[in-house]
Scaffold this motif. Structure first.
Motif, PDB file in Angstrom:
ATOM      1  N   PRO A  90      -5.662 -18.702   7.304  1.00 33.54           N
ATOM      2  CA  PRO A  90      -4.884 -17.481   7.080  1.00 33.54           C
ATOM      3  C   PRO A  90      -4.141 -17.558   5.738  1.00 33.54           C
ATOM      4  N   PRO A  91      -3.860 -16.406   5.112  1.00 33.01           N
ATOM      5  CA  PRO A  91      -3.163 -16.431   3.814  1.00 33.01           C
ATOM      6  C   PRO A  91      -1.706 -16.853   3.964  1.00 33.01           C
ATOM      7  N   HIS A  92      -1.213 -17.578   2.982  1.00 30.43           N
ATOM      8  CA  HIS A  92       0.189 -17.974   2.914  1.00 30.43           C
ATOM      9  C   HIS A  92       0.821 -17.227   1.751  1.00 30.43           C
ATOM     10  N   PHE A  93       1.884 -16.510   2.020  1.00 29.54           N
ATOM     11  CA  PHE A  93       2.570 -15.711   1.011  1.00 29.54           C
ATOM     12  C   PHE A  93       3.101 -16.605  -0.091  1.00 29.54           C
ATOM     13  N   LYS A  94       2.893 -16.186  -1.357  1.00 26.69           N
ATOM     14  CA  LYS A  94       3.406 -16.941  -2.494  1.00 26.69           C
ATOM     15  C   LYS A  94       4.416 -16.120  -3.285  1.00 26.69           C
ATOM     16  N   LYS A  95       4.029 -14.899  -3.743  1.00 30.21           N
ATOM     17  CA  LYS A  95       4.985 -14.083  -4.495  1.00 30.21           C
ATOM     18  C   LYS A  95       4.640 -12.609  -4.407  1.00 30.21           C
ATOM     19  N   ASP A 126       0.825  -1.214   0.000  1.00 32.80           N
ATOM     20  CA  ASP A 126       0.000   0.000   0.000  1.00 32.80           C
ATOM     21  C   ASP A 126       0.853   1.256   0.000  1.00 32.80           C
ATOM     22  N   GLU A 127       1.941   1.251   0.759  1.00 29.45           N
ATOM     23  CA  GLU A 127       2.831   2.416   0.800  1.00 29.45           C
ATOM     24  C   GLU A 127       3.519   2.624  -0.543  1.00 29.45           C
ATOM     25  N   LEU A 128       3.931   1.537  -1.199  1.00 28.54           N
ATOM     26  CA  LEU A 128       4.537   1.661  -2.530  1.00 28.54           C
ATOM     27  C   LEU A 128       3.540   2.229  -3.530  1.00 28.54           C
ATOM     28  N   ARG A 129       2.292   1.781  -3.469  1.00 27.37           N
ATOM     29  CA  ARG A 129       1.262   2.308  -4.369  1.00 27.37           C
ATOM     30  C   ARG A 129       1.007   3.785  -4.111  1.00 27.37           C
ATOM     31  N   LEU A 130       1.070   4.191  -2.853  1.00 19.54           N
ATOM     32  CA  LEU A 130       0.840   5.592  -2.487  1.00 19.54           C
ATOM     33  C   LEU A 130       1.970   6.488  -2.984  1.00 19.54           C
ATOM     34  N   LYS A 131       3.216   6.052  -2.822  1.00 19.04           N
ATOM     35  CA  LYS A 131       4.378   6.880  -3.172  1.00 19.04           C
ATOM     36  C   LYS A 131       4.763   6.781  -4.648  1.00 19.04           C
ATOM     37  N   ASN A 132       4.394   5.697  -5.324  1.00 19.64           N
ATOM     38  CA  ASN A 132       4.731   5.483  -6.738  1.00 19.64           C
ATOM     39  C   ASN A 132       3.451   5.149  -7.493  1.00 19.64           C
ATOM     40  N   PRO A 133       2.662   6.168  -7.856  1.00 20.22           N
ATOM     41  CA  PRO A 133       1.298   5.943  -8.349  1.00 20.22           C
ATOM     42  C   PRO A 133       1.159   5.019  -9.552  1.00 20.22           C
ATOM     43  N   ARG A 134       1.999   5.099 -10.555  1.00 18.27           N
ATOM     44  CA  ARG A 134       1.797   4.299 -11.762  1.00 18.27           C
ATOM     45  C   ARG A 134       2.676   3.051 -11.801  1.00 18.27           C
ATOM     46  N   SER A 135       3.234   2.677 -10.677  1.00 18.64           N
ATOM     47  CA  SER A 135       4.044   1.465 -10.601  1.00 18.64           C
ATOM     48  C   SER A 135       3.148   0.240 -10.506  1.00 18.64           C
ATOM     49  N   THR A 136       3.704  -0.897 -10.891  1.00 14.51           N
ATOM     50  CA  THR A 136       2.970  -2.155 -10.809  1.00 14.51           C
ATOM     51  C   THR A 136       3.419  -2.901  -9.560  1.00 14.51           C
ATOM     52  N   ILE A 137       2.497  -3.157  -8.655  1.00 12.33           N
ATOM     53  CA  ILE A 137       2.785  -3.891  -7.436  1.00 12.33           C
ATOM     54  C   ILE A 137       1.751  -4.990  -7.323  1.00 12.33           C
ATOM     55  N   LYS A 138       2.209  -6.227  -7.321  1.00  9.30           N
ATOM     56  CA  LYS A 138       1.299  -7.366  -7.223  1.00  9.30           C
ATOM     57  C   LYS A 138       1.788  -8.307  -6.129  1.00  9.30           C
ATOM     58  N   MET A 139       0.843  -8.802  -5.354  1.00 10.29           N
ATOM     59  CA  MET A 139       1.165  -9.778  -4.324  1.00 10.29           C
ATOM     60  C   MET A 139       0.172 -10.925  -4.430  1.00 10.29           C
ATOM     61  N   VAL A 140       0.683 -12.137  -4.366  1.00 10.65           N
ATOM     62  CA  VAL A 140      -0.163 -13.324  -4.475  1.00 10.65           C
ATOM     63  C   VAL A 140      -0.030 -14.123  -3.188  1.00 10.65           C
ATOM     64  N   VAL A 141      -1.170 -14.505  -2.635  1.00  9.29           N
ATOM     65  CA  VAL A 141      -1.197 -15.360  -1.448  1.00  9.29           C
ATOM     66  C   VAL A 141      -2.091 -16.553  -1.731  1.00  9.29           C
ATOM     67  N   ASN A 142      -1.837 -17.644  -1.029  1.00  8.13           N
ATOM     68  CA  ASN A 142      -2.653 -18.857  -1.146  1.00  8.13           C
ATOM     69  C   ASN A 142      -3.416 -19.070   0.147  1.00  8.13           C
ATOM     70  N   ARG A 143      -4.608 -19.622   0.029  1.00  4.90           N
ATOM     71  CA  ARG A 143      -5.385 -20.062   1.187  1.00  4.90           C
ATOM     72  C   ARG A 143      -5.793 -21.511   0.937  1.00  4.90           C
ATOM     73  N   VAL A 144      -5.518 -22.376   1.897  1.00  5.22           N
ATOM     74  CA  VAL A 144      -5.884 -23.785   1.751  1.00  5.22           C
ATOM     75  C   VAL A 144      -7.407 -23.909   1.720  1.00  5.22           C
ATOM     76  N   ILE A 145      -8.061 -23.272   2.681  1.00  3.39           N
ATOM     77  CA  ILE A 145      -9.515 -23.162   2.694  1.00  3.39           C
ATOM     78  C   ILE A 145      -9.843 -21.694   2.926  1.00  3.39           C
ATOM     79  N   PRO A 146     -11.023 -21.230   2.558  1.00  2.00           N
ATOM     80  CA  PRO A 146     -11.318 -19.795   2.681  1.00  2.00           C
ATOM     81  C   PRO A 146     -11.140 -19.230   4.088  1.00  2.00           C
ATOM     82  N   GLU A 147     -11.311 -20.044   5.130  1.00  2.00           N
ATOM     83  CA  GLU A 147     -11.194 -19.552   6.495  1.00  2.00           C
ATOM     84  C   GLU A 147      -9.751 -19.528   6.997  1.00  2.00           C
TER      85      GLU A 147
END
Length: 110
Positions: free
Chosen positions: A54-59, A31-52
């Motif tokens: 907690p997220p597991h960081f992927k990339k 969120d801070e990168l998006r705020l300070k660098n408006p047109r930059s591409t920032i993507k984060m992917v997380v996995n969840r085994v089941i919807p309930e």
């Protein structure tokens, strides 16, 4: 020997806790990168085994707008792709691309 194993286990648990806290802060970093660098591409992917669960960081991917603009304007060919495997509690792979400028200096690009 058991005392040493208990001490080692305590240290590993403490380090693992730090990783959990730091990965939880990745959303704030993005969120801070998006705020300070408006047109930059920032993507984060997380996995969840089941919807309930907690997220597991992927990339996590970042390409700053300045790098995209300079690369498009200069349109230099990519000279190298470098990568390494990460060891330790956060296993994975890190890739980066490099180019050379007119002064024969290496610069990372998108």
């Amino acid at each position: 020997m058991t005392m040493c194993r208990r001490a080692e286990k305590m240290v590993k648990n403490k380090l693992a806790g730090n990783f959990v806290e730091e990965f939880a802060m990745l959303w704030d970093y993005a969120d801070e990168l998006r705020l300070k660098n408006p047109r930059s591409t920032i993507k984060m992917v997380v996995n969840r085994v089941i919807p309930e669960s907690p997220p597991h960081f992927k990339k996590f991917y970042v390409c700053f707008e300045v790098l995209k603009r300079c690369y498009k304007e200069g349109s230099r060919p990519i000279l190298g792709l470098d990568g390494c495997f990460l060891k330790g509690p956060s296993k994975g792979e890190m890739l980066s691309t490099c180019e050379r400028d007119g002064n024969n200096q290496m610069y990372p690009i998108a």
